[in-house]
Design a protein around this motif. Structure first.
Motif, PDB file in Angstrom:
ATOM      1  N   ARG A 128     -38.493  -3.458 -23.825  1.00 17.57           N
ATOM      2  CA  ARG A 128     -39.063  -4.803 -23.766  1.00 17.57           C
ATOM      3  C   ARG A 128     -38.440  -5.749 -24.796  1.00 17.57           C
ATOM      4  NH1 ARG A 128     -45.358  -5.378 -23.044  1.00 17.57           N
ATOM      5  NH2 ARG A 128     -44.519  -7.380 -22.333  1.00 17.57           N
ATOM      6  N   ALA A 129     -37.657  -5.193 -25.698  1.00 18.15           N
ATOM      7  CA  ALA A 129     -37.063  -6.030 -26.751  1.00 18.15           C
ATOM      8  C   ALA A 129     -35.703  -6.591 -26.360  1.00 18.15           C
ATOM      9  CB  ALA A 129     -36.938  -5.218 -28.041  1.00 18.15           C
ATOM     10  N   GLY A 130     -35.350  -6.471 -25.092  1.00 13.32           N
ATOM     11  CA  GLY A 130     -34.047  -6.955 -24.640  1.00 13.32           C
ATOM     12  C   GLY A 130     -33.967  -8.474 -24.640  1.00 13.32           C
ATOM     13  N   PRO A 131     -32.762  -9.025 -24.494  1.00 16.49           N
ATOM     14  CA  PRO A 131     -32.583 -10.481 -24.523  1.00 16.49           C
ATOM     15  C   PRO A 131     -33.128 -11.146 -23.271  1.00 16.49           C
ATOM     16  CG  PRO A 131     -30.519  -9.391 -23.968  1.00 16.49           C
ATOM     17  CD  PRO A 131     -31.480  -8.306 -24.337  1.00 16.49           C
ATOM     18  N   ARG A 132     -33.335 -12.455 -23.351  1.00 15.18           N
ATOM     19  CA  ARG A 132     -33.758 -13.236 -22.200  1.00 15.18           C
ATOM     20  C   ARG A 132     -32.570 -13.439 -21.281  1.00 15.18           C
ATOM     21  NH1 ARG A 132     -38.423 -16.292 -23.169  1.00 15.18           N
ATOM     22  NH2 ARG A 132     -37.647 -18.055 -21.962  1.00 15.18           N
ATOM     23  N   GLY A 133     -32.856 -13.590 -19.980  1.00 16.73           N
ATOM     24  CA  GLY A 133     -31.790 -13.814 -19.007  1.00 16.73           C
ATOM     25  C   GLY A 133     -31.955 -12.895 -17.803  1.00 16.73           C
ATOM     26  N   THR A 134     -30.865 -12.712 -17.072  1.00 15.80           N
ATOM     27  CA  THR A 134     -30.899 -11.964 -15.815  1.00 15.80           C
ATOM     28  C   THR A 134     -30.523 -10.504 -16.034  1.00 15.80           C
ATOM     29  OG1 THR A 134     -30.398 -13.935 -14.513  1.00 15.80           O
ATOM     30  CG2 THR A 134     -29.922 -11.812 -13.492  1.00 15.80           C
ATOM     31  N   TYR A 135     -31.356  -9.615 -15.487  1.00 14.23           N
ATOM     32  CA  TYR A 135     -31.134  -8.166 -15.567  1.00 14.23           C
ATOM     33  C   TYR A 135     -30.699  -7.640 -14.198  1.00 14.23           C
ATOM     34  CZ  TYR A 135     -33.425  -7.946 -20.135  1.00 14.23           C
ATOM     35  OH  TYR A 135     -33.744  -8.088 -21.466  1.00 14.23           O
ATOM     36  N   SER A 143     -28.394   3.573  -1.730  1.00 14.45           N
ATOM     37  CA  SER A 143     -28.020   2.872  -2.950  1.00 14.45           C
ATOM     38  C   SER A 143     -28.145   1.372  -2.762  1.00 14.45           C
ATOM     39  CB  SER A 143     -26.580   3.230  -3.359  1.00 14.45           C
ATOM     40  OG  SER A 143     -25.677   2.876  -2.328  1.00 14.45           O
ATOM     41  N   GLY A 144     -28.239   0.673  -3.863  1.00 15.01           N
ATOM     42  CA  GLY A 144     -28.353  -0.778  -3.817  1.00 15.01           C
ATOM     43  C   GLY A 144     -28.571  -1.344  -5.204  1.00 15.01           C
ATOM     44  N   ALA A 145     -28.760  -2.640  -5.270  1.00 14.38           N
ATOM     45  CA  ALA A 145     -28.968  -3.311  -6.556  1.00 14.38           C
ATOM     46  C   ALA A 145     -29.678  -4.635  -6.318  1.00 14.38           C
ATOM     47  CB  ALA A 145     -27.640  -3.539  -7.279  1.00 14.38           C
ATOM     48  N   PHE A 146     -30.375  -5.109  -7.328  1.00 18.34           N
ATOM     49  CA  PHE A 146     -30.990  -6.427  -7.285  1.00 18.34           C
ATOM     50  C   PHE A 146     -31.146  -6.915  -8.713  1.00 18.34           C
ATOM     51  CE2 PHE A 146     -34.513  -3.465  -7.614  1.00 18.34           C
ATOM     52  CZ  PHE A 146     -35.354  -4.063  -8.550  1.00 18.34           C
ATOM     53  N   THR A 147     -31.494  -8.186  -8.867  1.00 22.71           N
ATOM     54  CA  THR A 147     -31.654  -8.767 -10.198  1.00 22.71           C
ATOM     55  C   THR A 147     -33.044  -9.352 -10.361  1.00 22.71           C
ATOM     56  OG1 THR A 147     -30.823 -10.929  -9.488  1.00 22.71           O
ATOM     57  CG2 THR A 147     -29.201  -9.349 -10.332  1.00 22.71           C
ATOM     58  N   TYR A 148     -33.450  -9.465 -11.606  1.00 21.27           N
ATOM     59  CA  TYR A 148     -34.633 -10.244 -11.983  1.00 21.27           C
ATOM     60  C   TYR A 148     -34.321 -10.897 -13.317  1.00 21.27           C
ATOM     61  CZ  TYR A 148     -35.966  -6.580 -15.314  1.00 21.27           C
ATOM     62  OH  TYR A 148     -35.983  -5.683 -16.358  1.00 21.27           O
ATOM     63  N   PRO A 185     -33.044 -17.693 -15.528  1.00 26.31           N
ATOM     64  CA  PRO A 185     -31.847 -17.014 -15.013  1.00 26.31           C
ATOM     65  C   PRO A 185     -30.641 -17.240 -15.916  1.00 26.31           C
ATOM     66  CG  PRO A 185     -32.932 -18.311 -13.301  1.00 26.31           C
ATOM     67  CD  PRO A 185     -33.534 -18.721 -14.602  1.00 26.31           C
ATOM     68  N   SER A 186     -29.701 -16.318 -15.853  1.00 26.99           N
ATOM     69  CA  SER A 186     -28.419 -16.415 -16.546  1.00 26.99           C
ATOM     70  C   SER A 186     -27.373 -15.758 -15.661  1.00 26.99           C
ATOM     71  CB  SER A 186     -28.497 -15.715 -17.901  1.00 26.99           C
ATOM     72  OG  SER A 186     -28.669 -14.312 -17.732  1.00 26.99           O
ATOM     73  N   PRO A 187     -26.094 -15.892 -15.975  1.00 24.11           N
ATOM     74  CA  PRO A 187     -25.091 -15.180 -15.165  1.00 24.11           C
ATOM     75  C   PRO A 187     -25.407 -13.686 -15.125  1.00 24.11           C
ATOM     76  CG  PRO A 187     -24.021 -16.754 -16.618  1.00 24.11           C
ATOM     77  CD  PRO A 187     -25.472 -16.728 -17.015  1.00 24.11           C
ATOM     78  N   LYS A 189     -30.488 -26.158 -20.023  1.00 23.46           N
ATOM     79  CA  LYS A 189     -29.150 -25.595 -19.877  1.00 23.46           C
ATOM     80  C   LYS A 189     -28.975 -24.317 -20.688  1.00 23.46           C
ATOM     81  CE  LYS A 189     -26.702 -27.336 -17.571  1.00 23.46           C
ATOM     82  NZ  LYS A 189     -26.606 -27.217 -16.099  1.00 23.46           N
ATOM     83  N   ASP A 190     -29.830 -24.100 -21.705  1.00 22.82           N
ATOM     84  CA  ASP A 190     -29.757 -22.844 -22.472  1.00 22.82           C
ATOM     85  C   ASP A 190     -30.838 -21.856 -22.027  1.00 22.82           C
ATOM     86  OD1 ASP A 190     -31.918 -24.200 -23.392  1.00 22.82           O
ATOM     87  OD2 ASP A 190     -31.451 -23.979 -25.527  1.00 22.82           O
ATOM     88  N   ASN A 191     -31.300 -22.012 -20.754  1.00 23.72           N
ATOM     89  CA  ASN A 191     -32.208 -21.058 -20.110  1.00 23.72           C
ATOM     90  C   ASN A 191     -33.596 -20.987 -20.740  1.00 23.72           C
ATOM     91  OD1 ASN A 191     -30.320 -20.252 -18.147  1.00 23.72           O
ATOM     92  ND2 ASN A 191     -29.402 -18.792 -19.572  1.00 23.72           N
ATOM     93  N   ARG A 192     -34.076 -22.135 -21.234  1.00 25.66           N
ATOM     94  CA  ARG A 192     -35.461 -22.223 -21.714  1.00 25.66           C
ATOM     95  C   ARG A 192     -36.291 -22.998 -20.689  1.00 25.66           C
ATOM     96  NH1 ARG A 192     -36.521 -18.722 -25.881  1.00 25.66           N
ATOM     97  NH2 ARG A 192     -34.657 -18.554 -27.184  1.00 25.66           N
ATOM     98  N   PRO A 193     -37.597 -22.719 -20.572  1.00 26.74           N
ATOM     99  CA  PRO A 193     -38.418 -23.502 -19.644  1.00 26.74           C
ATOM    100  C   PRO A 193     -38.314 -24.988 -19.926  1.00 26.74           C
ATOM    101  CG  PRO A 193     -39.627 -21.582 -20.413  1.00 26.74           C
ATOM    102  CD  PRO A 193     -38.364 -21.638 -21.236  1.00 26.74           C
TER     103      PRO A 193
END
Length: 551
Positions: free
Chosen positions: A100-107, A122-127, A132-134, A480-484
């Protein structure tokens, strides 16, 4: 060794083989039958933006799945591993602990598991956490099948079918149709070649199943991976097949020298029927919606194929060349009746099998499995036509005196059915049409999600279910820096220029400073144009657009 001692040794060897088979069955894991698994939901939902990092990622599949060691991974926005510890498997639900201590952005969540019918899924998805981030990449989760392994599995299955029909045809003809005056050396060679081919193909399938399920090349086989395969239902079915083949070998040997007794013939038939069940038990049939019916009809289908094609090989390769007119006059009518029964069993079992695995006309036309099945049906119709011609020759009693036309028809049958076997070998490796047509993914069917950028904000757009009728629209604004990004005013319209539908205003309800929702009804299918305006202050405002395919 006298005749009595030889028979006792034969039966002792067959009994030993059966004991090996029973031990393998007793040691088999008790796994429930289920369908070809697909991911039906996840938590967090695919493409979702959550305010706080979750403690775990939960994957829910359509049916029970098994683990492939090291193939479920969660990658953080900075490329590091976010999953912690081994995932837990409880039937169809897989739980992955996450830091849970990971950075903010897209996983990125990537997975590879084994469905009940032995095929990898197999497959993949993001959250995204916060915004969002790249999306990151995961170099260690390539889900593409190794082409050598993929081809090798199909070739092994094809050779297994060939071995089965050679053994079945030779054993059947030697036991019931072979003239006593003729030497058995040729058919005996065919029988042992078929048995060897079947054994080698079964071992090859077990070996290739390791890289096929885990990913990798044909020699990327570890002891742990091989142990996992042998401990699965797939591995058990193949071990049972080898045990039954070993048991049958003790009865097949005296058959190559002369007629066998009635009791030995019955034992051999039981061993053959049991061996037929190992194919459906390790494939799609055991994982169908009606496993008991599917396993039975698949075994009947396979048995009909083995009797028909195996008999054709013996007929074209030996009997039509060596038997005299009197012998052919007795053999061909019997064979004609056998072939008719085998073809009837093929048609009946194949029809039931298709109804279960396809499920509907759309799936038959729109899926790879359905198209392969149609190709198999066309080829089968051709070979039945040729078979009907040869049977007509037999009924006119011209084959005994002039066997050449029948021999030609037999070889044409075999040539076409060789292609049918190739299609079948590919078919058993293809996702059933009933599953493929369902189009189940990590998000609901037709779900639309995208991120739009403007000079002053980025906007996450989600539309569900992206179909005609009522839809729910959710908008999330970020800096632009991914903040609400707090929003002072939201505006949205939808238009379908190709149908002359002017922009329709979508009422929006702010839920938080950066999140708004609304309901919109799309009266027609087509490429709808969404126009979204976000005002972040008294003077800062920007408009973005998106095209949504409404079905």
């Amino acid at each position: 060794m006298n005749v009595v001692d030889r028979r006792w040794s034969v039966r002792l060897g067959a009994t030993a083989g059966l004991l090996v088979t029973l031990v393998a069955l007793l040691l088999a894991p008790a796994t429930p039958a289920s369908a070809h698994a697909v991911l039906v939901s996840s938590s967090p939902v695919a493409s979702a933006v959550v305010p706080e990092a979750p403690a775990e990622v939960v994957l829910t599949f359509s049916e029970s799945v098994r683990k492939v060691t090291g193939k479920i991974r969660v990658i953080a926005p900075d490329g590091s591993r976010a999953d912690r510890g081994e995932p837990t498997f409880e039937g169809a639900v897989v739980t992955v602990p996450v830091d849970r201590a990971g950075p903010r952005g897209t996983y990125l969540v990537s997975y590879r598991v084994i469905s009940a019918d032995s095929h990898p899924v197999s497959g993949a998805f993001t959250y995204s956490v916060g915004a969002p981030s790249p999306p990151p990449t995961d170099s260690g989760s390539d889900s593409r099948a190794n082409p050598v392994v993929d081809t090798g599995v199909k070739v092994a299955k094809y050779l297994g079918y060939v071995g089965l029909l050679l053994v079945s045809g030779a054993a059947l003809v030697l036991a019931a149709l072979w003239p006593q005056r003729l030497a058995r050396r040729g058919p005996a060679r065919v029988l042992w070649a078929g048995a060897g081919l079947l054994a080698a193909a079964t071992v090859a399938e077990l070996w290739l199943q390791v890289p096929y399920t885990a990913g990798g090349g044909p020699f990327d086989v570890t002891g742990a991976g091989f142990g996992e395969v042998l401990g699965s239902t797939y591995g058990t079915a193949h071990l049972v097949r080898l045990g039954l083949l070993a048991a049958a070998a003790f009865l097949l040997r005296p058959l190559t020298r002369g007629p066998v007794g009635r009791s030995d013939g019955i034992i051999l038939a039981v061993l053959g029927a049991a061996a037929l069940l190992t194919w459906p038990l390790s494939g799609h049939a055991a994982a169908s919606p009606a496993p008991a019916v599917s396993v039975l009809v698949d075994a009947v289908h396979l048995g009909g194929m083995a009797v028909w094609l195996g008999g054709l090989v013996m007929l074209g390769g030996f009997l039509l060349r060596r038997a005299d007119e009197r012998e052919l006059g007795a053999i061909l009518p019997i064979w004609s009746r056998w072939a008719a029964l085998a073809v009837a069993a093929l048609l009946l079992a194949g029809t039931v099998q298709a109804l279960i695995e396809v499920g509907g006309l759309a799936a038959l036309l729109d899926t790879t499995y359905g198209r392969l099945l149609l190709a198999k049906i066309v080829l089968f119709a051709l070979v039945v036509g040729v078979a009907a011609y040869s049977r007509a020759l037999v009924r006119r009693r011209t084959a005994a005196g002039r066997p050449t036309p029948v021999r030609r028809a037999v070889w044409v049958e075999l040539a076409i059915t060789a292609v049918v076997l190739g299609v079948s070998a590919t078919l058993v490796q293809t996702t059933p049409a009933r599953v493929a047509a369902a189009d189940v993914a990590g998000a609901p069917g037709g779900y639309f999600s995208t991120t739009l950028s403007s000079p002053i904000y980025s906007l996450q757009v989600e539309l569900d279910p992206a179909e005609r009728g009522n839809n729910s629209l959710h908008l999330y604004a970020y800096t632009k820096d991914n903040r609400p990004q707090p929003v002072a005013e939201w505006k949205a319209t939808a238009a379908l220029p190709s149908a002359g539908i002017e922009p329709i205003e979508i009422p929006l309800l702010p839920l938080t400073d950066n999140h708004a929702t609304g309901e919109v009804s799309f009266p027609a299918a087509g490429e709808w144009q969404l126009r979204l305006t976000v005002r972040t202050s008294d003077i800062d405002q920007a408009t973005v657009t998106a095209t949504v395919s409404i079905k």
